[in-house]
Write an enzyme that holds these catalytic residues in place. Structure first.
Site, PDB file in Angstrom:
ATOM      1  N   ASN A  34      -4.268  -9.988  17.155  1.00 58.91           N
ATOM      2  CA  ASN A  34      -4.387  -9.084  18.291  1.00 58.91           C
ATOM      3  C   ASN A  34      -5.685  -9.429  19.021  1.00 58.91           C
ATOM      4  O   ASN A  34      -6.397 -10.372  18.655  1.00 58.91           O
ATOM      5  CB  ASN A  34      -4.309  -7.609  17.856  1.00 58.91           C
ATOM      6  CG  ASN A  34      -5.475  -7.208  16.969  1.00 58.91           C
ATOM      7  OD1 ASN A  34      -6.521  -7.851  16.951  1.00 58.91           O
ATOM      8  ND2 ASN A  34      -5.311  -6.124  16.231  1.00 58.91           N
ATOM      9  N   GLU A  75      -5.187  -8.844   3.634  1.00 62.53           N
ATOM     10  CA  GLU A  75      -5.408  -7.681   2.760  1.00 62.53           C
ATOM     11  C   GLU A  75      -5.304  -8.059   1.290  1.00 62.53           C
ATOM     12  O   GLU A  75      -5.266  -7.182   0.435  1.00 62.53           O
ATOM     13  CB  GLU A  75      -4.388  -6.572   3.076  1.00 62.53           C
ATOM     14  CG  GLU A  75      -4.683  -5.846   4.376  1.00 62.53           C
ATOM     15  CD  GLU A  75      -3.764  -4.651   4.626  1.00 62.53           C
ATOM     16  OE1 GLU A  75      -2.697  -4.551   4.003  1.00 62.53           O
ATOM     17  OE2 GLU A  75      -4.140  -3.819   5.462  1.00 62.53           O
ATOM     18  N   THR A 109      -1.027 -10.747  20.428  1.00 65.57           N
ATOM     19  CA  THR A 109      -0.304  -9.505  20.743  1.00 65.57           C
ATOM     20  C   THR A 109      -1.317  -8.464  21.192  1.00 65.57           C
ATOM     21  O   THR A 109      -2.328  -8.244  20.525  1.00 65.57           O
ATOM     22  CB  THR A 109       0.475  -8.991  19.518  1.00 65.57           C
ATOM     23  OG1 THR A 109      -0.441  -8.716  18.454  1.00 65.57           O
ATOM     24  CG2 THR A 109       1.504 -10.000  19.037  1.00 65.57           C
ATOM     25  N   ASN A 164       0.827  -1.211   0.000  1.00 67.16           N
ATOM     26  CA  ASN A 164       0.000   0.000   0.000  1.00 67.16           C
ATOM     27  C   ASN A 164       0.856   1.254   0.000  1.00 67.16           C
ATOM     28  O   ASN A 164       1.949   1.273   0.573  1.00 67.16           O
ATOM     29  CB  ASN A 164      -0.870   0.079   1.265  1.00 67.16           C
ATOM     30  CG  ASN A 164      -1.970  -0.967   1.285  1.00 67.16           C
ATOM     31  OD1 ASN A 164      -2.375  -1.474   0.244  1.00 67.16           O
ATOM     32  ND2 ASN A 164      -2.449  -1.293   2.469  1.00 67.16           N
ATOM     33  N   ASP A 193       0.815   4.485   1.878  1.00 63.66           N
ATOM     34  CA  ASP A 193       0.185   5.002   3.098  1.00 63.66           C
ATOM     35  C   ASP A 193       0.157   6.525   3.077  1.00 63.66           C
ATOM     36  O   ASP A 193       1.204   7.174   2.962  1.00 63.66           O
ATOM     37  CB  ASP A 193       0.967   4.544   4.338  1.00 63.66           C
ATOM     38  CG  ASP A 193       0.718   3.091   4.698  1.00 63.66           C
ATOM     39  OD1 ASP A 193      -0.078   2.418   4.003  1.00 63.66           O
ATOM     40  OD2 ASP A 193       1.324   2.624   5.683  1.00 63.66           O
ATOM     41  N   ALA A 236      -0.174  -2.624  24.827  1.00 67.12           N
ATOM     42  CA  ALA A 236       0.366  -2.304  26.149  1.00 67.12           C
ATOM     43  C   ALA A 236       0.323  -3.481  27.113  1.00 67.12           C
ATOM     44  O   ALA A 236       0.943  -3.435  28.181  1.00 67.12           O
ATOM     45  CB  ALA A 236      -0.403  -1.132  26.740  1.00 67.12           C
ATOM     46  N   LYS A 288       0.167  -4.220   5.156  1.00 71.29           N
ATOM     47  CA  LYS A 288       0.582  -5.202   6.169  1.00 71.29           C
ATOM     48  C   LYS A 288       1.572  -6.211   5.592  1.00 71.29           C
ATOM     49  O   LYS A 288       2.558  -6.583   6.242  1.00 71.29           O
ATOM     50  CB  LYS A 288      -0.635  -5.920   6.745  1.00 71.29           C
ATOM     51  CG  LYS A 288      -1.509  -4.980   7.565  1.00 71.29           C
ATOM     52  CD  LYS A 288      -2.678  -5.671   8.191  1.00 71.29           C
ATOM     53  CE  LYS A 288      -3.706  -4.675   8.705  1.00 71.29           C
ATOM     54  NZ  LYS A 288      -3.163  -3.630   9.569  1.00 71.29           N
ATOM     55  N   GLY A 289       1.302  -6.649   4.368  1.00 74.35           N
ATOM     56  CA  GLY A 289       2.194  -7.635   3.764  1.00 74.35           C
ATOM     57  C   GLY A 289       3.581  -7.071   3.542  1.00 74.35           C
ATOM     58  O   GLY A 289       4.586  -7.664   3.967  1.00 74.35           O
ATOM     59  N   ASP A 349       3.155  -5.556  12.474  1.00 72.98           N
ATOM     60  CA  ASP A 349       3.872  -6.105  11.311  1.00 72.98           C
ATOM     61  C   ASP A 349       5.355  -6.287  11.636  1.00 72.98           C
ATOM     62  O   ASP A 349       5.971  -7.283  11.241  1.00 72.98           O
ATOM     63  CB  ASP A 349       3.715  -5.167  10.110  1.00 72.98           C
ATOM     64  CG  ASP A 349       2.258  -4.951   9.734  1.00 72.98           C
ATOM     65  OD1 ASP A 349       1.451  -5.874   9.944  1.00 72.98           O
ATOM     66  OD2 ASP A 349       1.930  -3.846   9.242  1.00 72.98           O
TER      67      ASP A 349
HETATM   68  O1  RIB Z   1      -0.433  -2.594   9.640  1.00 72.56           O
HETATM   69  C1  RIB Z   1      -0.219  -1.308   9.137  1.00 72.56           C
HETATM   70  C2  RIB Z   1      -0.644  -1.210   7.717  1.00 72.56           C
HETATM   71  O2  RIB Z   1      -2.039  -1.381   7.639  1.00 72.56           O
HETATM   72  C3  RIB Z   1      -0.383   0.120   7.061  1.00 72.56           C
HETATM   73  O3  RIB Z   1       0.906   0.205   6.487  1.00 72.56           O
HETATM   74  C4  RIB Z   1      -1.509   0.249   6.063  1.00 72.56           C
HETATM   75  O4  RIB Z   1      -1.104   0.187   4.738  1.00 72.56           O
HETATM   76  C5  RIB Z   1      -2.492  -0.855   6.416  1.00 72.56           C
HETATM   77  O5  RIB Z   1      -2.436  -1.875   5.515  1.00 72.56           O
END
Ligand code: RIB
Length: 300
Positions: free
Chosen positions: A188, A145, A220, A10, A12, A223, A39-40, A252
């Site tokens: 999570n 994703e 995970t 992605n 961002d 905190a 995420k990947g 990630d």
């Molecule tokens: O886990 C963070 C990611 O989630 C970001 O980089 C964003 O692109 C979303 O996919």
């Protein structure tokens, strides 16, 4: 041993805002950044920075070519990333003064693969691994994703790969994935509760372990640190007390570092502790991929 990661890439777009925008409200951002993410891609970058051998499989459009360069610069084999006409994936991210975030995703090219494309991409990535005759020990890493994640789990298992799934972001479709074929499940508390129910973190963790007894289960919780089990080995890692700037990409970072450390022979607990520390460093910095620390810094 290598990691094959079929995952999102992605662009961002991150807006720093005083508070997350409310319905009907218009607010001004104090800063705006464009950076590599997904995420990947973040997980591939983290694993490669942690010195793992990683091949990323995915797709971007011409305008997303810089994502390939960013991954290459971090040591990822990008030969499995296709260039196509479908627009590159994007994430619109708000980060507020309390370091809370919210994310809107546009999947775009991340969902362009058909099931047959997943199989052939995995096969050719596997064939490119130097001197490898069996899939034993190699990992197929997946998030949620990209398209056909359930199919990819089945294909990876069939090819003898160890399947690691991070079902983020959680969607109802995850319930239909063949989760019994997953060897490592990383979630999570929101994803864990959606999968198996529970309110307190301990309860969610117990439910996960009961539901997936054959998998290494890693929960995970920001905190509240990490709850993990692999067979009879149960590990609890407390979160480090750090100043939190931006949590985007911290999960990630954790996953990439955990898998990389397992690759180099660390035990379950040792890999979890280093991954936890890498994630603690990442939350002290802005952005997703740009916040992932280098191995030397993590080990120091
Ligand atoms: O886990 C963070 C990611 O989630 C970001 O980089 C964003 O692109 C979303 O996919």
């Amino acid at each position: 041993m290598a990691i094959l990661n079929y995952g999102s890439l992605n662009v961002d777009h991150t807006y720093h805002v005083p508070h997350l925008v409310r319905p009907g409200e218009t607010i001004s951002a104090t800063t705006f950044d464009v950076a590599p993410g997904g995420k990947g891609a973040n997980q591939s970058a983290a694993a490669a920075l942690a010195s793992a051998s990683v091949t990323h499989i995915g797709q971007v459009a011409e305008g997303g070519r810089f994502l390939i360069d960013e991954l290459s610069a971090r040591g990822v084999d990008t030969s499995g990333i296709r260039l196509g006409d479908v627009p590159t994936g994007r994430a619109i991210i708000q980060v507020d003064d309390a370091a809370e975030n919210s994310i809107v995703l546009f999947s775009g090219a991340n969902r362009a693969f058909a099931p047959g494309d997943v199989d052939s991409a995995l096969d050719s990535a596997f064939e490119r691994l130097p001197g490898e005759e069996s899939a034993g020990g190699h990992v197929l890493l997946l998030q949620n994703e990209v398209a056909h994640v359930g199919h990819a789990i089945a294909t990876g298992h069939e090819r003898g790969l160890s399947v690691c799934l991070n079902p983020a972001p959680m969607t109802p479709a995850v319930a239909d994935y063949p989760l019994e074929l997953v060897d490592t499940l990383v979630v999570n508390e929101v994803e864990g509760a959606a999968l198996v129910g529970g309110e307190a973190n301990e309860e969610i963790f117990e439910n996960l372990v009961a539901a997936y007894p054959h998998a290494a289960v890693i929960l995970t919780v920001g905190a509240d640190g990490v709850y993990a089990a692999q067979g009879a080995e149960v590990v609890r890692v407390e979160a480090e007390r750090v100043e939190v700037v931006d949590t985007t990409g911290a999960g990630d970072t954790f996953i990439g570092y955990y898998l990389a450390r397992r690759q180099v022979g660390d035990g379950f607990e040792g890999a979890l502790r280093i991954a936890n520390h890498a994630a603690a460093l990442a939350v002290g910095r802005q952005g997703a991929m740009p916040s992932i620390p280098a191995l030397a810094e993590v080990l120091a």
